[in-house]
Design a protein around this motif. Structure first.
Motif, short mmCIF file in Angstrom:
data_model
loop_
_atom_site.label_atom_id
_atom_site.label_comp_id
_atom_site.label_asym_id
_atom_site.label_seq_id
_atom_site.Cartn_x
_atom_site.Cartn_y
_atom_site.Cartn_z
N ALA A 64 0.30 -0.28 -7.88
CA ALA A 64 0.55 0.32 -6.57
C ALA A 64 2.03 0.38 -6.22
O ALA A 64 2.41 1.05 -5.25
CB ALA A 64 -0.22 -0.43 -5.50
N GLN A 110 -4.06 -3.86 -10.22
CA GLN A 110 -3.85 -2.63 -9.47
C GLN A 110 -2.77 -2.79 -8.42
O GLN A 110 -2.06 -1.84 -8.08
CB GLN A 110 -5.17 -2.19 -8.81
N HIS A 111 -2.60 -4.01 -7.93
CA HIS A 111 -1.57 -4.24 -6.92
C HIS A 111 -0.17 -4.18 -7.51
O HIS A 111 0.81 -4.01 -6.77
CB HIS A 111 -1.83 -5.57 -6.21
N ASN A 113 0.81 -1.22 0.00
CA ASN A 113 0.00 0.00 0.00
C ASN A 113 0.84 1.27 0.00
O ASN A 113 0.35 2.35 -0.33
CB ASN A 113 -0.93 0.01 1.22
#
Length: 337
Positions: free
Chosen positions: A156, A152-153, A123
């Protein structure tokens, strides 16, 4: 001199597993999913996978037996180094994984620097990049799934100023949602990956773009993931990878696949000075298959547990036919052999 009558290979190195779960049977996956976040909450998963491990992990005497069993299961397939000693219900399992099979997360060997494993998604790209730059290899579950949410990870990992939290210290597990363009970024920054085709296809119906990864210079290793949704061991995952590569015309040779369980994982860990090849000065992590005719790479890919003659870790014979073991060794019947 020990005359084995067989073909000698480096001991296999597996960079993705969840070892304690390998005591479980394969889960009859009820449907295809799009990302890792979807299947963990299924009632059947809780009943057949997470529930039993919650009991076994917390019950004194059981977890010790689980670890011994799964280590023997790895040895019986020629695996001398594995990954994945964590168990959610028992944070102390790592202390039991210090016997038969070397583990990348707890080597107790300065010449083989340990790697950290991480399941949770990243994150904070800035802090993760700083962690990589401190010099310890991180094996990260990365973009597990096939939808935009899984991808999306990967996105990120880009910091606010446009840098990427990817270095040659990052090994991405699965990476199934990465596009060809993503693989170019991953390779340009030195990332390595672990391919687990059986588990990916069983859960998501698709797997990583391995051809693009190899084209972009990504070092690719192979991992069986775990028994509930993957292969029971690395021998079986080699066979699965051969089938996928052939069906999808990926131009991956048998030698390329054998590299994925020997030289490539050693290179990704920066252990290639010690392991991964049969070279003078390396550690004597060895496996021996019966027979000496035909192509040796194809023989390994087609091998079963009954094919193994001997497995040694650091020069010590840990598993094999009785003629290679000291008196008093524990006898096992494996596949009728």
């Amino acid at each position: 001199v020990v005359r084995t009558g067989g073909t000698i290979y480096p001991g296999m190195i597996e960079l993705h597993n969840h070892l304690p779960y390998n005591i479980l049977r394969m889960w009859d996956v009820p449907e295809l999913y799009r990302s890792r976040s979807q299947w963990g909450g299924h009632p059947a998963y809780r009943k057949l996978v997470s529930g039993p491990m919650n009991v076994l992990g917390k019950t004194a005497g059981f977890i010790e037996a689980v670890v011994r069993y799964v280590e023997v299961k790895a040895l019986a397939a020629g695996v001398t180094t594995s990954q994945g000693i964590a168990l959610f219900s028992n944070a102390n399992t790592r202390r039991y994984h210090r016997c038969l099979v070397r583990n990348v997360e707890d080597t107790d060997d300065a010449d083989l620097p340990e790697a950290d494993s991480r399941v949770a998604d990243v994150n904070d790209a800035e802090s993760f990049l700083a962690r990589l730059e401190r010099g310890k290899t991180v094996i990260l579950h990365l973009a597990e799934g096939v939808d935009a949410g899984a991808r999306q990870h990967f996105s990120a990992l880009q910091t606010g100023d446009g840098r990427w939290a990817i270095t040659d210290r990052l090994i991405g597990i699965h990476a199934a949602a990465l596009t060809d363009a993503d693989m170019a970024i991953f390779g340009a920054h030195g990332g390595a990956m672990v391919w687990s085709p059986s588990s990916n296809l069983m859960l998501y119906g698709d797997t990583a773009q391995v051809a693009a990864a190899r084209q972009e210079g990504v070092t690719v290793a192979l991992g069986s993931d775990w028994s509930p949704t993957g292969s029971k061991n690395l021998l079986r995952e080699l066979q699965a990878a051969r089938v996928v590569a052939t069906v999808r015309d990926l131009e991956i040779s048998d030698q390329d696949l054998v590299d994925m369980v020997t030289r490539n994982p050693a290179r990704a860990l920066r252990w290639d000075h010690a392991l991964g090849s049969l070279t003078p000065g390396r550690r004597a992590d060895l496996m021996v298959l019966a027979g000496k005719t035909g192509d040796p790479y194809r023989r390994l890919i087609e091998a079963t547990e009954r094919s193994l003659v001997l497995v040694a870790v650091n020069g010590v014979v840990r598993y094999g036919q009785p003629r290679f073991l000291p008196p008093g060794s524990e006898p096992l019947l494996v596949g009728g052999s």
